[in-house]
Design an enzyme around this catalytic site. Structure first.
Site, PDB file in Angstrom:
ATOM      1  N   LYS A 187       0.807  -1.219   0.000  1.00  0.00           N
ATOM      2  CA  LYS A 187       0.000   0.000   0.000  1.00  0.00           C
ATOM      3  C   LYS A 187       0.844   1.275   0.000  1.00  0.00           C
ATOM      4  O   LYS A 187       0.529   2.240  -0.688  1.00  0.00           O
ATOM      5  CB  LYS A 187      -0.955  -0.001   1.197  1.00  0.00           C
TER       6      LYS A 187
ATOM      7  N   ALA B 111       4.062   1.810  -1.070  1.00  0.00           N
ATOM      8  CA  ALA B 111       4.714   2.011  -2.363  1.00  0.00           C
ATOM      9  C   ALA B 111       3.680   2.260  -3.466  1.00  0.00           C
ATOM     10  O   ALA B 111       3.911   3.073  -4.362  1.00  0.00           O
ATOM     11  CB  ALA B 111       5.579   0.803  -2.706  1.00  0.00           C
TER      12      ALA B 111
ATOM     13  N   THR C 251     -14.810   5.899   0.887  1.00  0.00           N
ATOM     14  CA  THR C 251     -15.041   5.524  -0.501  1.00  0.00           C
ATOM     15  C   THR C 251     -16.138   4.468  -0.552  1.00  0.00           C
ATOM     16  O   THR C 251     -16.151   3.525   0.235  1.00  0.00           O
ATOM     17  CB  THR C 251     -13.755   4.999  -1.154  1.00  0.00           C
TER      18      THR C 251
ATOM     19  N   MET D  46     -20.819   4.275  -5.800  1.00  0.00           N
ATOM     20  CA  MET D  46     -21.496   5.477  -5.307  1.00  0.00           C
ATOM     21  C   MET D  46     -20.511   6.609  -5.048  1.00  0.00           C
ATOM     22  O   MET D  46     -20.874   7.635  -4.477  1.00  0.00           O
ATOM     23  CB  MET D  46     -22.284   5.156  -4.029  1.00  0.00           C
TER      24      MET D  46
ATOM     25  N   SER E  27      -8.168  -4.229  -7.520  1.00  0.00           N
ATOM     26  CA  SER E  27      -7.155  -4.363  -6.467  1.00  0.00           C
ATOM     27  C   SER E  27      -6.311  -3.101  -6.275  1.00  0.00           C
ATOM     28  O   SER E  27      -5.824  -2.853  -5.187  1.00  0.00           O
ATOM     29  CB  SER E  27      -6.240  -5.560  -6.761  1.00  0.00           C
TER      30      SER E  27
ATOM     31  N   ASP F 286      -5.564   2.577  -3.887  1.00  0.00           N
ATOM     32  CA  ASP F 286      -4.254   3.227  -3.857  1.00  0.00           C
ATOM     33  C   ASP F 286      -4.138   4.286  -4.946  1.00  0.00           C
ATOM     34  O   ASP F 286      -3.491   5.323  -4.738  1.00  0.00           O
ATOM     35  CB  ASP F 286      -3.150   2.184  -4.001  1.00  0.00           C
TER      36      ASP F 286
ATOM     37  N   ASN G 236     -11.372  10.306  -7.799  1.00  0.00           N
ATOM     38  CA  ASN G 236     -12.352   9.350  -8.332  1.00  0.00           C
ATOM     39  C   ASN G 236     -12.059   9.011  -9.790  1.00  0.00           C
ATOM     40  O   ASN G 236     -12.213   7.858 -10.219  1.00  0.00           O
ATOM     41  CB  ASN G 236     -13.768   9.925  -8.216  1.00  0.00           C
TER      42      ASN G 236
ATOM     43  N   ALA H  56      -7.958   3.113 -12.953  1.00  0.00           N
ATOM     44  CA  ALA H  56      -7.286   1.923 -12.433  1.00  0.00           C
ATOM     45  C   ALA H  56      -8.201   0.703 -12.451  1.00  0.00           C
ATOM     46  O   ALA H  56      -7.753  -0.417 -12.729  1.00  0.00           O
ATOM     47  CB  ALA H  56      -6.782   2.185 -11.010  1.00  0.00           C
TER      48      ALA H  56
END
Length: 474
Positions: A78, A80, A257, A261, A289, A293, A319, A325
Site C-alpha cells: 500500500k 509504495a 469511498t 457510489m 485491487s 491506492d 475518483n 485503475a
C-alpha cells in the site's frame, strides 16, 4: 437543524467562495512547483510488497478448490503503491519503507529509482524477506488479499525521526496500517503539512489516536464499518452516520469511498454538511485491487498542487484516477500517468451532493450543490445523455499480460458513432439525479449534465495507448 437551513448554508457558502474567486483570481490555478529542489509534493511512510495476482473465474469458498486462468507478479504494498500512483501523475515523491536484502528487494529498489522517487530512506534489511501479497481476482473484479509482511515489520518510529529533512520539505504525508501502528502515529504527529491516513487494514480496537492524528482519515465502506462497530455500510445514509461517528471520535475530516457510489466527505469544521462526490465513469471492470491506492495517490497529488481548492475538487479528481485503475489489470501497472491530463482534473466546477438525513440524497433535488474556488470554466451545451448499459452476461478469460502491454484505446464516443454506450457510468444515485436536472430548464441542471459530459469526454480522450510497466510475467 432543518433541511432548509442546511440548504441555505450550502448555497451561501458557494456564493461566498465564488465572490472570493472573482476577487482574487480570474483563471484556474496553474500548477507551479517551487524551484527548491528539496521540496517534495508527497511523502509516503509505509509498506512495500511484491504482489502475486491470480485470476480466477470465481473466488473460492471455504474448503473449495478453483483453477486459475493466469498469474502475474507486480510491485505492490500500500505504501509504495500510493507513492507510485502520485509519482506517475507527476508528483515529486519520497518513500520511507523497508525491503528485504534479497533479489526481489534489490529489483524493487531499482524500479523505484527509475520512477525518480526519492529512496534515500528505503532500507534493505539483512535477514528479512521482502513483503509479499497474494491477490486473487475474480471475473467480476472482486478480490481477496493475503499479506506476508516480512521486512515491513521493521519500519519503526526511528525511521521517521531519521527522515527529518523529508518531513520538513514535504507538502502531504500519506500513511497506511500495513506497518507498525506506533510508527505510523509518530509519523503523523510529527508532520506539519496535510497528513492522510489510509485506515487499511482496519480493526475495531485500533488506537483512537490514529483517528485523531491525520488531517484526513480515509477508508472504504468495509473499514469504516469496522472502525464504527457496524455490521455493514450499504447506503449514503449509513456512510454519513459512520463518518459522523468518526468525527465524534476525534477525526478532523473523513473520506469514505463507496465504490460505484463514489465517495462521501465530512469535516469537523462543518459536521452537519456531509457531501457525496459521484464515481467517475468506468469503461469496464477489470481489476479493483489497485483502485484505492490510485485514489489516495491522486488525492495526495492534487492536494499538493491545488492546496486552496475545496476538498470535493480533490476527491473528484481522485475518483477519476481510481476509475481508470479499475479498468486495467494489476496494481501499479493500472495507475494512470500524464495521459490522464491530471492538471485539468481539478479545473472544472465540482459536481457533488449534500446528503439528506432522511433520504440520503441531496437537499436540492432538482440541481446539484456546487462550490468552487476557481473561476468557472465555460461549459458547452450538454449533449444527449446516454443511459448506462448493463454488464455483459459473460466475459472472456483475461489474456496473459506481457511485460509491455499496450492498453486498449477507449471505446468510441456514442455521439460520434451512434453506439448506445461508450462508457459505463457507475455513479449510484448521483448521476440519475443529474440526468433529471439536465432535463429541466434551470441553468444549474444544464451545467450538471455538461460536467458529466466533460468528464466522460476527458476520460475517453485520455485513456489511449499507454504502456503498463509490469514487474515480471509468470
Amino acid at each position: 437543524m432543518s433541511n432548509l437551513y442546511k440548504s441555505l448554508k450550502a448555497t451561501f457558502k458557494s456564493v461566498i467562495l465564488k465572490l472570493k474567486s472573482i476577487k482574487f483570481s480570474n483563471s484556474p490555478p496553474i500548477c507551479k512547483h517551487k524551484k527548491n529542489k528539496m521540496e517534495l509534493d508527497v511523502l509516503v511512510f509505509g509498506s512495500s510488497n511484491i504482489d502475486y495476482i491470480t485470476y480466477v473465474n470465481d473466488l473460492p469458498r471455504s474448503g473449495e478448490t478453483v483453477f486459475a486462468m493466469h498469474r502475474e507478479r507486480c510491485y505492490g504494498g500500500k505504501g509504495a503503491n500510493q507513492c507510485v500512483a502520485a509519482a506517475k501523475l507527476g508528483a515529486r515523491c519520497a518513500l520511507i519503507s523497508k525491503l528485504g536484502n534479497d533479489k526481489l528487494g534489490a529489483e524493487y529498489l531499482e524500479y523505484l529509482k527509475e520512477l525518480e522517487i526519492n529512496v534515500d530512506h528505503v532500507e534493505m534489511m539483512d535477514g528479512q524477506s521482502t513483503g509479499l501479497t497474494e491477490i486473487n481476482v475474480a471475473e467480476n473484479a472482486q478480490n481477496m488479499n493475503i499479506v506476508l509482511s516480512g521486512a515491513n515489520l521493521m519500519l519503526k518510529a526511528t525511521d521517521a525521526s531519521n527522515a527529518k529533512k523529508l518531513f520538513r520539505h514535504s507538502k502531504v504525508l500519506l500513511c497506511q496500517l500495513e506497518t507498525d501502528e506506533k510508527a505510523v502515529l509518530y509519523a503523523l504527529n510529527h508532520f506539519k503539512g496535510v497528513s492522510i491516513l489510509n485506515a487499511s487494514p482496519a480493526h475495531p480496537d485500533m488506537n483512537l489516536e490514529l483517528i485523531k492524528a491525520p488531517t484526513i482519515l480515509c477508508c472504504n465502506r468495509l473499514e469504516a464499518a469496522q472502525l464504527t462497530n457496524r455490521e455493514q455500510i450499504d447506503s449514503l445514509q449509513d456512510a454519513k452516520a459512520a463518518a459522523t461517528d468518526l468525527i465524534e471520535m476525534g477525526a478532523k475530516s473523513v473520506i469514505i469511498t463507496m465504490g460505484d457510489m463514489g465517495a462521501i466527505y465530512l469535516s469537523s469544521s462543518e459536521p452537519d454538511l456531509c457531501t457525496q462526490c459521484p464515481a467517475a465513469p468506468v469503461r469496464y471492470l477489470a481489476d479493483t485491487s489497485g483502485a484505492s491506492d490510485a485514489f489516495l495517490g491522486s488525492l495526495a497529488y492534487h492536494i499538493s498542487i491545488y492546496p486552496n481548492l475545496i476538498r470535493e475538487s480533490h476527491i473528484i479528481a481522485a475518483n477519476i484516477c481510481a476509475a481508470y485503475a479499475v479498468g486495467h489489470r494489476g496494481t501499479q501497472p493500472s495507475f494512470p500517468g500524464p495521459e490522464l491530463f491530471q492538471e485539468r482534473l481539478c479545473q472544472f466546477d465540482p459536481l457533488y451532493y449534500i446528503i439528506d438525513d432522511d433520504t440520503g440524497r441531496d437537499l436540492n433535488a432538482a440541481a446539484p450543490a456546487e462550490k468552487t474556488v476557481t473561476a468557472p470554466v465555460a461549459a458547452a451545451e450538454p449533449a444527449p445523455v446516454v443511459a448506462p448499459i448493463a454488464e455483459p452476461a459473460t466475459t472472456t478469460s483475461p489474456e496473459p499480460i506481457t511485460t509491455a502491454e499496450e492498453i486498449p484505446a477507449a471505446l468510441a464516443d456514442p455521439r460520434a458513432t451512434g453506439s448506445p454506450a461508450a462508457m459505463i457510468v457507475s455513479a449510484g444515485v448521483a448521476v440519475p439525479a443529474a440526468v433529471t436536472a439536465a432535463k429541466t430548464t434551470t441553468a444549474s441542471g444544464k451545467k450538471a449534465a455538461a460536467q458529466i459530459s466533460n468528464v466522460n469526454q476527458m476520460l475517453k480522450t485520455s485513456i489511449e495507448s499507454s504502456h503498463s510497466k509490469h514487474f515480471n510475467h509468470q
